[in-house]
Design an enzyme around this catalytic site. Structure first.
Site, PDB file in Angstrom:
ATOM      1  N   GLU A  28       0.815  -1.221   0.000  1.00 51.65           N
ATOM      2  CA  GLU A  28       0.000   0.000   0.000  1.00 51.65           C
ATOM      3  C   GLU A  28       0.841   1.260   0.000  1.00 51.65           C
ATOM      4  OE1 GLU A  28      -3.194   0.180   2.822  1.00 51.65           O
ATOM      5  OE2 GLU A  28      -4.358  -1.216   1.615  1.00 51.65           O
ATOM      6  N   LYS A  88     -15.834  -0.372   0.123  1.00 51.74           N
ATOM      7  CA  LYS A  88     -14.967  -0.803  -0.985  1.00 51.74           C
ATOM      8  C   LYS A  88     -15.915  -1.283  -2.073  1.00 51.74           C
ATOM      9  CE  LYS A  88     -11.064  -2.443   1.839  1.00 51.74           C
ATOM     10  NZ  LYS A  88     -10.609  -3.629   2.624  1.00 51.74           N
TER      11      LYS A  88
HETATM   12  C1  PEP Z   1      -8.042  -3.234   4.150  1.00 52.25           C
HETATM   13  O1  PEP Z   1      -8.059  -4.278   4.814  1.00 52.25           O
HETATM   14  O2  PEP Z   1      -8.624  -2.237   4.569  1.00 52.25           O
HETATM   15  C2  PEP Z   1      -7.363  -3.189   2.844  1.00 52.25           C
HETATM   16  C3  PEP Z   1      -7.318  -2.082   2.117  1.00 52.25           C
HETATM   17  O3  PEP Z   1      -6.764  -4.326   2.454  1.00 52.25           O
HETATM   18  P1  PEP Z   1      -7.163  -5.290   1.270  1.00 52.25           P
HETATM   19  O4  PEP Z   1      -7.448  -4.470   0.078  1.00 52.25           O
HETATM   20  O5  PEP Z   1      -5.964  -6.165   1.148  1.00 52.25           O
HETATM   21  O6  PEP Z   1      -8.390  -6.034   1.754  1.00 52.25           O
HETATM   22 MG    MG Z   2      -9.395  -3.209   6.421  1.00 45.93          MG
END
Ligand code: PEP
Ligand code: MG
Length: 375
Positions: A173, A295
């Site tokens: 990240e 997300k």
């Molecule tokens: C998260 O867990 O908030 C994250 C961004 O990780 P991933 O995209 O690997 O789930």
């Molecule tokens: Mg998370």
């Protein structure tokens, strides 16, 4: 209303050099990100070439000449996720959203605060057991100032760790990594965050360390049971005045989240793997959390992400728009955070994470009398 005249899917690489799906609708593109610490309840993905093949050879015919209506297209995409995965669906949905974005007169002026991953570990790489140590420049009055404060703190931490003789790395990240204990890191970061007007948050991503009903802390070689985990998180919140704690408990322990929330009303106790941008799971979390990660690829379409955000807002849960650990330079979530008035966007600090931040800087620059959302 405009119609779909062309639709084409192709494989492109994400930031981890894995194939992902990019879709162009009438020449405007959207691309899917990918998680590493994915929640069990996310809509599954399919391999990028299978998604592209289905979109180009089967789905395309059914979508051509369809009206460019986000809700209607997303309703169709939702029923195709078994064939094109959440990755094929979100890439198409993002492309439609971006086409409509270019078409409409955009009039939103309330900007989100960035929440940036400054130091990392866990499933995203690095020796630290904590997946994400986050900074939110809450004292900033403008978006450019927020970026300034957050990056000043990032550079200061980087220098301090270097001056200690540590060799530094960067994880998936774009967060810093180093061979240092988590608590020592926090003791160094706290004054840096304070004098740069930043509050500290954590993504504990507890499901990733959950084994045989216990939480495994790899740097300490220690297992905590459920009550000890709750006490440890409570201790961290108080010691470092944490304003934000994401996934402090395993992804199905709604009551564990509730216990932490009831003891720490001022902290944003945030669901990610717990809620997976899914309205049914948000219903189960009502009263147990006060913030939630959004997300869009966890659920598959822009419209479903919007439905999740609307439910959060009605239920006094702060929606936090978020990137994934595997990203592209697609900046759709930056637009969505502004469009849907999310008070916070978690999109990293350095590396290709700047794509989202830079889109918000551009939008701030183009907006008449922009202001920050209150948090
Ligand atoms: C998260 O867990 O908030 C994250 C961004 O990780 P991933 O995209 O690997 O789930
Ligand atoms: Mg998370």
């Amino acid at each position: 209303m405009a119609k779909i005249k062309s639709i084409h899917a192709r494989k492109i690489l994400d930031s981890r050099a894995n194939w992902t799906v990019e879709v162009e609708v009438n020449g405007v593109s959207g691309a899917s990100p990918a998680g590493a610490s994915t929640g069990t309840h996310e809509v599954p993905t399919v391999p990028a070439d299978i998604a592209c093949d289905f979109i180009n050879n089967k789905m395309k015919k059914a979508f051509l000449n369809h009206e460019m209506n986000q809700k209607e297209i997303d309703r169709k995409l939702k029923f195709l996720t078994g064939k094109i995965g959440s990755n094929g669906a979100i890439a198409t949905s993002f492309a439609v959203y971006n086409f409509l974005w270019d078409e409409r007169q955009f009039n939103r002026s309330v900007f989100p605060y960035p929440l940036g991953n400054v130091f990392g570990g866990g499933a995203h790489g690095g020796s630290c057991y904590m997946q994400e140590v986050l900074l939110c420049p809450k004292k900033a009055k403008t978006f450019p100032d927020a970026v300034q404060k957050m990056t000043d703190a990032y550079h200061e931490l980087k220098k301090e760790l270097k001056d200690m003789g540590l060799s530094l790395g960067m994880n998936d990240e774009g967060a810093l990594t180093a061979n240092i204990g988590f608590m020592e890191l926090m003791d160094i970061l706290k004054p840096i965050a304070d004098h740069n007007g930043c509050a500290i948050g954590l993504d504990i991503a507890a499901s990733e360390m959950y084994r045989h009903n216990k939480y495994y802390y790899r740097q300490k070689e220690q297992f905590l049971n459920r009550d000890e985990q709750i006490d440890f998180v409570d201790h961290l919140i108080k010691k470092y005045n944490l304003f934000y704690v994401e996934d402090p408990m395993n992804e199905d322990d709604f009551d564990g989240f509730s216990k932490i929330h009831s003891k720490n009303k001022k902290t944003l106790v945030t669901g990610d793997d717990l809620t997976t941008t899914n309205t049914q799971r948000i219903q189960r979390a009502l009263g147990k959390i006060n913030a939630m990660i959004v997300k869009p690829n966890q659920i598959g379409t822009v419209t479903q992400a919007f439905d999740a955000i609307s439910l959060c807002k009605k239920s006094h849960i702060i929606p936090v728009m978020s990137h994934r650990s595997g990203e592209t330079t697609d900046a759709t979530i930056a637009r969505m955070a502004l469009d849907f008035e999310c008070p916070i966007i978690k999109c990293g600090i350095a590396d290709m994470r700047t794509a989202k931040i830079n889109e918000l800087l551009r939008l701030w620059d183009k907006t008449d009398k922009p202001k920050m959302k209150k948090i």
